[in-house]
Design a protein around this motif. Sequence first.
Motif, PDB file in Angstrom:
ATOM      1  N   ARG A  69       0.823  -1.190   0.041  1.00  0.00           N
ATOM      2  CA  ARG A  69      -0.400  -0.366  -0.169  1.00  0.00           C
ATOM      3  C   ARG A  69       0.792   0.849   0.297  1.00  0.00           C
ATOM      4  O   ARG A  69       0.326   2.583   0.085  1.00  0.00           O
ATOM      5  CB  ARG A  69      -0.705   0.357   0.596  1.00  0.00           C
ATOM      6  CG  ARG A  69      -1.714  -1.091   1.329  1.00  0.00           C
ATOM      7  CD  ARG A  69      -2.876  -1.437   0.337  1.00  0.00           C
ATOM      8  NE  ARG A  69      -3.445  -0.536  -0.726  1.00  0.00           N
ATOM      9  CZ  ARG A  69      -3.390  -0.405  -1.673  1.00  0.00           C
ATOM     10  NH1 ARG A  69      -2.999  -0.869  -2.632  1.00  0.00           N
ATOM     11  NH2 ARG A  69      -4.374   0.842  -1.866  1.00  0.00           N
ATOM     12  N   PHE A  70       2.025   1.245  -0.105  1.00  0.00           N
ATOM     13  CA  PHE A  70       3.239   1.762  -0.389  1.00  0.00           C
ATOM     14  C   PHE A  70       4.232   2.182  -1.178  1.00  0.00           C
ATOM     15  O   PHE A  70       4.197   0.353  -1.907  1.00  0.00           O
ATOM     16  CB  PHE A  70       4.118   2.213   1.421  1.00  0.00           C
ATOM     17  CG  PHE A  70       2.953   2.475   2.383  1.00  0.00           C
ATOM     18  CD1 PHE A  70       2.748   4.168   3.013  1.00  0.00           C
ATOM     19  CD2 PHE A  70       2.485   0.480   3.186  1.00  0.00           C
ATOM     20  CE1 PHE A  70       1.672   3.588   4.337  1.00  0.00           C
ATOM     21  CE2 PHE A  70       1.986   1.511   4.031  1.00  0.00           C
ATOM     22  CZ  PHE A  70       1.403   2.231   4.843  1.00  0.00           C
ATOM     23  N   ARG A  71       4.314   3.395  -1.781  1.00  0.00           N
ATOM     24  CA  ARG A  71       5.079   3.920  -2.959  1.00  0.00           C
ATOM     25  C   ARG A  71       7.213   3.126  -1.872  1.00  0.00           C
ATOM     26  O   ARG A  71       7.604   3.207  -0.747  1.00  0.00           O
ATOM     27  CB  ARG A  71       5.097   5.115  -3.108  1.00  0.00           C
ATOM     28  CG  ARG A  71       3.527   5.274  -4.368  1.00  0.00           C
ATOM     29  CD  ARG A  71       3.868   6.408  -4.793  1.00  0.00           C
ATOM     30  NE  ARG A  71       2.646   6.767  -4.920  1.00  0.00           N
ATOM     31  CZ  ARG A  71       2.147   6.412  -6.336  1.00  0.00           C
ATOM     32  NH1 ARG A  71       2.959   5.772  -7.052  1.00  0.00           N
ATOM     33  NH2 ARG A  71       0.935   6.660  -7.093  1.00  0.00           N
ATOM     34  N   HIS A  72       8.110   2.994  -2.777  1.00  0.00           N
ATOM     35  CA  HIS A  72       9.417   2.719  -3.240  1.00  0.00           C
ATOM     36  C   HIS A  72       9.153   1.808  -1.767  1.00  0.00           C
ATOM     37  O   HIS A  72      10.278   2.595  -0.902  1.00  0.00           O
ATOM     38  CB  HIS A  72      10.106   4.728  -2.876  1.00  0.00           C
ATOM     39  CG  HIS A  72       9.276   5.573  -3.099  1.00  0.00           C
ATOM     40  ND1 HIS A  72       9.975   4.846  -4.708  1.00  0.00           N
ATOM     41  CD2 HIS A  72       8.778   6.620  -3.204  1.00  0.00           C
ATOM     42  CE1 HIS A  72       8.698   6.339  -5.189  1.00  0.00           C
ATOM     43  NE2 HIS A  72       8.264   7.367  -4.365  1.00  0.00           N
ATOM     44  N   GLN A  73       9.004   0.623  -1.775  1.00  0.00           N
ATOM     45  CA  GLN A  73       9.099   0.085  -0.939  1.00  0.00           C
ATOM     46  C   GLN A  73       9.593  -1.895  -1.805  1.00  0.00           C
ATOM     47  O   GLN A  73       9.217  -2.740  -1.297  1.00  0.00           O
ATOM     48  CB  GLN A  73       7.767  -0.422  -0.014  1.00  0.00           C
ATOM     49  CG  GLN A  73       7.337   0.247   0.650  1.00  0.00           C
ATOM     50  CD  GLN A  73       8.259   0.823   1.524  1.00  0.00           C
ATOM     51  OE1 GLN A  73       9.106  -0.328   2.355  1.00  0.00           O
ATOM     52  NE2 GLN A  73       8.557   2.134   2.062  1.00  0.00           N
ATOM     53  N   ALA A  74      10.123  -1.320  -2.914  1.00  0.00           N
ATOM     54  CA  ALA A  74      10.685  -2.537  -3.355  1.00  0.00           C
ATOM     55  C   ALA A  74      11.572  -3.863  -2.785  1.00  0.00           C
ATOM     56  O   ALA A  74      11.490  -5.039  -3.471  1.00  0.00           O
ATOM     57  CB  ALA A  74      11.041  -1.898  -4.702  1.00  0.00           C
ATOM     58  N   ILE A  75      12.458  -3.838  -1.662  1.00  0.00           N
ATOM     59  CA  ILE A  75      13.239  -4.373  -1.378  1.00  0.00           C
ATOM     60  C   ILE A  75      12.220  -5.028  -0.416  1.00  0.00           C
ATOM     61  O   ILE A  75      12.229  -6.689  -0.490  1.00  0.00           O
ATOM     62  CB  ILE A  75      14.671  -4.184  -0.907  1.00  0.00           C
ATOM     63  CG1 ILE A  75      15.034  -3.516  -1.745  1.00  0.00           C
ATOM     64  CG2 ILE A  75      15.284  -5.150   1.008  1.00  0.00           C
ATOM     65  CD1 ILE A  75      16.408  -2.239  -0.753  1.00  0.00           C
TER      66      ILE A  75
END
Length: 406
Positions: free
Chosen positions: A334-340
Amino acid sequence: MEGAEAASLLGERGLGRLAQFKTYRRRWILLAAVCLLNCSNAMLWLTFAPVADKTAAYFHISLEMVNWLSIVYLLISIPFGLVSTWVLDSVGLRCAVILSAWLNMMGSIIRMFGILKFLSLGSQSYWYLFIGQCLCALAQPLIIFSPTKLAALWFPDHQRAKANMIASMSNPLGVLIANVLSPALVPEGKHIPLMLGVYAVPAVTACALATVGIHEKVPPTPPSASATTSTSQPFLMSLKMLLRNKPYIILAVCFGGGIGTFTCFSALLEQILCEKGYSNEFAGLNGALFTVCGLLGAFLLSLYVDRTRKFIESTKICFCLSALASIVFAVSSRFRHQAITLAITSSLFGFFGFAIYPIAMELAVECSYPVGEGTSTGLIFVASSGTGAGWPLQCYGLFLCHLLPH
């Protein structure tokens, strides 16, 4: 003298018992046919999910209509799942595998009608895809219910768990291939015809292998003592026995809910992640990590359980850890920039979630004896489509689709 004669007689009887069990090399042909068919069906199921946006643009349809190409598998598996259990336990494994192979192949070919210019119906070409998916969906229960029956009838006791794992894990292997291959084949919408042609090849090959290579529904001589008792109760009696079996009901609800979660996770992953700005390639990578780690987890846990026989303990621990990983993924997505974080949780979710699959299948057969293998495993997959996490997750995914730009 009498003692020597008695010992000799007992020895002859023992040799007779050993002689009545026999394995056949053609069991590997049957296993190969089921594996290829299982893999192909999973590829056809998730063909469009990793490239949903490009599919919608190419056929001039909405994302909701693209979603239905995957969700139709769940809808059809509820009524036809019960029919499939009857076919597998009453008519036989050979009929079930060949019927599913032909349904799978015809579905893959009909999907291609929508890209042929002389058959094109414009925006109505979508219905060729939908009808083809429906035929493939009819084949799915017959395919997925087959591994336990195949392992029980054709493989000796020391190979049953491995054969069941190989045949069962070919389905998530197909999911992995679809997640990686679809984005690679379709960098632009104009390449969708190529994708449909490529996916038809394994379906045609599996149909030919099943039709030509499978001649018997059971081996002439059973491979083990357990295979001689692999007889099925009448279908309605089997259902009554299962519904009165408390351990089986608990396993069916938990395991069925887990399969429903996996189904929706695989079908809607691209749209869940892309809504927060992640790319199709990253969604495909997450799907690939989910499946690769899952295959590794299933392999390692099968080896561990074969040695320790700790079926129940291993299943409980993996259920808890996979539930925890799925919660972390649901929050992180549900959040952006949490790829790792998403990549790690996808890997852990697959590692512990998939590890349960072959073990729970064996548990279902063991705790439901003397019910037939097809019925005991089939009812779990029917439950996965109508109970547990399946329907809420589908609604959640469809809600996300309304947030996406069309």
